[in-house]
Design an enzyme around this catalytic site. Structure first.
Site, mmCIF file in Angstrom:
data_model
loop_
_atom_site.group_PDB
_atom_site.id
_atom_site.type_symbol
_atom_site.label_atom_id
_atom_site.label_comp_id
_atom_site.label_asym_id
_atom_site.label_seq_id
_atom_site.Cartn_x
_atom_site.Cartn_y
_atom_site.Cartn_z
ATOM 1 N N ASP A 189 0.854 -1.210 0.025
ATOM 2 C CA ASP A 189 -0.054 -0.039 -0.005
ATOM 3 C C ASP A 189 0.958 1.174 -0.029
ATOM 4 O OD1 ASP A 189 -2.586 -1.272 -0.027
ATOM 5 O OD2 ASP A 189 -2.452 -1.653 2.144
ATOM 6 N N ARG A 210 -0.662 -8.627 -5.073
ATOM 7 C CA ARG A 210 0.265 -8.557 -3.865
ATOM 8 C C ARG A 210 1.057 -9.952 -3.677
ATOM 9 N NH1 ARG A 210 -4.465 -9.233 0.966
ATOM 10 N NH2 ARG A 210 -4.652 -11.377 0.939
ATOM 11 N N GLU A 267 -10.465 0.251 -4.648
ATOM 12 C CA GLU A 267 -11.257 -0.379 -4.051
ATOM 13 C C GLU A 267 -11.954 0.507 -2.872
ATOM 14 O OE1 GLU A 267 -9.543 -3.874 -2.063
ATOM 15 O OE2 GLU A 267 -8.255 -2.561 -0.913
ATOM 16 N N GLY A 269 -6.116 -1.028 -1.988
ATOM 17 C CA GLY A 269 -5.685 0.411 -1.696
ATOM 18 C C GLY A 269 -6.949 0.989 -0.930
ATOM 19 N N ARG A 270 -6.899 0.922 0.315
ATOM 20 C CA ARG A 270 -8.221 1.315 1.240
ATOM 21 C C ARG A 270 -8.299 2.851 1.135
ATOM 22 N NH1 ARG A 270 -6.999 -2.249 5.334
ATOM 23 N NH2 ARG A 270 -8.128 -3.845 4.535
ATOM 24 N N LEU A 284 -3.986 -11.322 -6.540
ATOM 25 C CA LEU A 284 -2.824 -11.512 -7.443
ATOM 26 C C LEU A 284 -1.892 -10.460 -7.529
ATOM 27 C CD1 LEU A 284 -5.136 -12.455 -10.868
ATOM 28 C CD2 LEU A 284 -3.629 -14.078 -9.235
#
Lengths: 422, 422
Positions: free
Chosen positions: A143, A303, A246, A190-191, A301
Site C-alpha cells: 500500500d 500482492r 477499491e 488500496g483502502r 494476484l
C-alpha cells in the site's frame, strides 16, 4: 556471545516480504547472532509458542535465493492487535517470559502500520519494565502508506505487476474495439491511499495510451461526473479504461463497494473487507450508457505476484531486513527502518531509522498536488516518483515451467536439484 | 511472380496470436509473396475495406520479435459470423471482389472454431464460383477446444499463467491460515471445455499442494456435493482452494453464473457472456459454512499475459503461421493447420493439415477418463499431456520496467531504441 533473534511477519503479504526475512536471517548470521527464530503467524502464533528455527529451512545460498523469490509470508502472517498495555498486562508478561526463555535479544517485526503498533507497544513495555530485549520494525506493505519512509518494500513489485497487467488489459480491449465501444473498469487494492491505483499510469508509454481515468480514494468519488466523463470519452474513442481504488467513497463518505452486494465483513482492526467496486461501476455504466462493459479485479494476484517482482524492490526489501538487524545490533530499539531516496537518476537509496511512535497507526496518502485538478488522474510527478521502484527483474527460478518457491516441506526438493545443481 | 497474402485475426485474443501473425508474415516474405496485408478487425473490418500493409509495421527483426511478444490481436479482432452462402451471396461477392482487386492469392485466418467456419465458407464459395484464391485456417485459442490438433497455440501460455497465478494465490491463502479457516474459489475461463481450469493442477508440485478441487464444465456441477466436500476438507486442513470453470452447469443444464446477478448478454455467436461463478460459490460457502471465503477471477488477464508466455507456445504459434503459408503456397485450400505431437520426452511436435470441414464449429472437450471418478479433479494423464506445453520462457523486452509491445504507432520508438540499439 550474542543471543538469538526472533523475527515475525504480519499483515497483508507482498511479493518481497520474504526478501526482508532473508535479509534479517543473513545479516543476523553474518553479525554473529546465535540463532534466528521465526514466529509462525506473527505475534498471534507466537503467543501460542509457535516458532521455528530458520536454519532448518535456509541451509544454503540456493535456499536463500528461493526465499527472496517466494511470495506471501513464508512464516505465516496474522492481523492481530495487541491490547493496550494497561488493558491486559498478562499478554505482555507471556510474551516477555517467552523471549527470556528463548534467549531472544532482538525482535524484528516485518509489517505495515498495524505491525508498527505492535513494535511500539512491545518496546514501550520493555522500557516500562526494564526488559533487555530490543525491538525494530521492518517496513512492508504494497500500500506504500507508511509515514517517513520514501516508500515501502512491496510497493514497487505490486506497481510493476499492476502496470504490466493494466497494459495487457488495455491491449485486450483494443483488439475488440471495432464498431463496438467498450468500457473496462479495473479495481486495484488500496483502502485509503491511492498509491497502487496510481500505478496503473505506468502503462502509459510510447506503445500504450494508459488508462483514461484514475480514481484514488483520496478524492471523493462522484458517480455522475464519472459517467459524464466516460460518455464524453466514448464520443472520441472506442475503448475507455478506468482504474479505481477499491476504497473510493462518495462525498457522504460511503464506500462505493457498499452499494454492491455482499461486503460487510470486518477484520480485527475494524477494516471493511472490500470488493465489488469495479463490478458495480461497470454495471452502472452499462445501464446508463448502454455500451458493453467489463470489470477486472486484480485481487490478491497483485500482492503475491513474485513472478514479476522488481529487482530494485527485492534488493531494497533485503536491505531493510539487514538494516533492522544492524540497528538492533548497535543498540537501538523502538525504531522502524526507513528507505531514504538519495537520487532519482541514477536511482540510489539508503536506509535510515525513525522512532516507531512517529510512524505507527499513521497513513501516508498521495499528496493532493500529485493528483490532477479534476481528481481523475495522477500527475507526472507521481509517475517520476514511482518509476525507479519498478526497474529491473529478479528472474524466478523456473522448475518444470513454473516459478519455484521455498516452503517448510523438509522432505527435500528432487525436482529443484535436478535443475539447479548444488 | 506471386500475388499477395491477406491475413486476419478473429475471436478471443491469446498471448501468442501475434506470434502466428509473425510466422505468416516472415514465411510469406521468405517464400517470395509480394505483399502481406492485414485485415483490421478480422473479416468484419475487411468488409469495410479496413486493411493495412504489414511491412509498414514490421520493418526489421526487432519489430518481428516485439510482435511475437505482443498480446491480443495486433490487427484487431472480431466476433463476426458470415451468413450461409445461400442466405446472402452479396457479402461473398463483396469479399471476392476485394480479394481480386487487391491481387490476393492466399487468405490466412487465425482463430478458433468460429473462425474456421469463416474459412470453410470462403473456400466453399471459391470452389462453387471457381475463384482462384486459397484459404487456410491457422489455429488459435486459449480454450484448446479445436478438434484434430493435439492442442492449440495460446493454450500453453494461458495454462502457464493460470498455473503460476494459482500457485501464488495458494501461497497467499496459506499465509493467513492461522486459527482462521479460509476457502478460496478461483474462476477460470472455458465455456464448455475444461482445459484451462484443469491447468490449475499444474501448481501441484514439491512446493505446493495445488488446488483441492477442480470442477470442469464437462461434468454437471452439484452444489450440495461441493459444499459437503469443502466441509470435509476444512476438518482436515485450514485452507481450501477450489478452481471452477466459468461454464459449470448444474444437472438441469443451468449455468451456475446465471444464479448470480447480471449475466445475460450474448455475443454474435449466441454465447452467453459469463462471469460471477466464483463469487456466487464463495458467498454460498460463506453462508452455509460460516468460514471466511474469497473469490478470484483470472478474467482477461489469463488470455493476454504475454509477460508469462511459454517458449514452446510462442515457437509453435510462429510455426503454425509459417505452415499455413507453406500449405497455401503448395496449392492447398480449405484446410486448417494442426499440431501433431511426435514425442513427450523430449517434447517434439510438427505441423499437419486437415480439411476445415472436419474442424469448424466442433468443440473438443476434456475426455472423461482424464477427469477423476468424482468429477472434481484432473488425472495425472491430463497433467502429463499439458506439461510440455508450458515449458520455457520467452523473455519480454523490458523498457523502463515494463514489457514492450508492438503497436501501429508509426511515430517510432525512442525509448525502445535507447534500450535495444539496432
Amino acid at each position: 556471545m550474542k543471543g538469538n533473534v526472533l523475527v515475525g511477519q504480519s499483515g497483508g503479504p507482498t511479493a518481497v516480504i520474504n526478501s526482508s526475512l532473508a535479509g534479517v536471517f543473513k545479516t543476523a548470521m553474518d553479525r554473529g547472532f546465535n540463532k534466528v527464530y521465526g514466529m509462525r503467524y506473527g505475534i498471534q502464533g507466537f503467543l501460542d509458542e509457535q516458532y521455528v528455527d530458520m536454519s532448518k529451512y535456509v541451509k544454503n545460498e540456493l535456499d536463500l535465493e528461493l526465499l527472496k523469490r517466494t511470495p506471501s509470508a513464508f512464516l505465516g502472517t496474522c492481523r492481530y492487535k495487541l491490547p493496550a498495555i494497561h488493558e491486559d498486562k498478562e499478554v505482555y508478561e507471556k510474551i516477555f517470559h517467552l523471549l527470556d526463555k528463548m534467549d531472544i535479544e532482538v525482535l524484528i517485526y516485518i509489517g505495515g502500520n498495524d505491525s508498527m503498533d505492535t513494535i511500539q507497544k512491545l518496546s514501550d513495555y520493555a522500557i516500562l519494565t526494564g526488559a533487555k530485549q530490543r525491538f525494530i520494525g521492518c517496513p512492508k506493505t504494497i500500500d506504500n502508506d507508511l509515514a517517513l519512509t520514501d516508500h515501502t518494500p512491496g510497493y514497487g513489485s505490486a506497481a510493476k505487476y499492476i502496470g504490466t497487467s493494466t497494459k495487457e488489459v488495455i491491449r485486450d480491449c483494443l483488439g475488440f474495439s471495432y464498431k463496438k465501444k467498450n468500457v473496462t473498469v479495473i479495481e486495484v487494492m488500496g483502502r485509503n491511499a491511492g498509491w497502487l491505483t496510481g500505478a496503473t499510469a505506468l502503462s502509459k508509454a510510447e506503445d500504450c495510451d494508459g488508462p483514461d481515468l484514475i480514481y484514488l480514494p483520496e478524492i471523493p468519488f462522484d458517480i455522475e461526473k464519472f459517467t459524464k466523463k466516460v460518455e464524453t470519452l466514448l464520443k472520441k474513442k472506442d475503448i475507455v479504461v478506468a482504474a479505481v481504488s477499491e476504497g473510493i467513497k462518495n462525498k457522504e463518505g460511503k464506500y462505493i463497494c457498499e452499494f454492491s452486494a455482499g461486503s460487510s465483513t470486518k477484520d480485527a482492526f475494524g477494516h471493511i473487507q472490500m470488493t465489488g467496486t469495479a463490478a458495480y461501476l461497470a454495471n452502472y455504466i452499462h445501464e446508463k450508457l448502454g455500451c458493453k462493459t467489463r470489470s477486472v479485479e486484480f485481487s490478491t494476484l497483485q500482492r503475491s505476484a513474485s513472478h514479476l517482482a522488481s529487482r530494485i524492490d527485492i534488493n531494497e526489501a533485503f536491505m531493510v531486513g539487514g538494516a533492522a538487524i544492524k540497528a538492533a545490533d548497535e543498540g537501538l530499539s523502538g525504531m522502524m527502518v526507513v528507505i531514504d531516496r538519495l537520487s532519482d537518476d541514477p536511482y540510489q537509496s539508503t536506509t535510515g531509522v525513525y522512532d516507531v511512535h512517529r510512524i505507527a497507526n499513521g497513513e501516508k496518502v498521495v499528496p493532493r498536488e500529485w493528483i490532477n485538478k479534476d481528481g481523475d488522474y495522477v500527475t507526472d510527478e507521481f509517475v517520476s516518483y514511482l518509476k525507479p521502484l519498478i526497474q529491473g527483474d529478479y528472474t524466478p527460478m523456473m522448475v518444470d515451467g513454473l516459478p519455484r518457491h521455498l516452503t517448510m516441506n523438509t522432505k527435500g526438493y528432487k525436482d529443484l536439484y535436478k535443475v539447479f545443481n548444488e
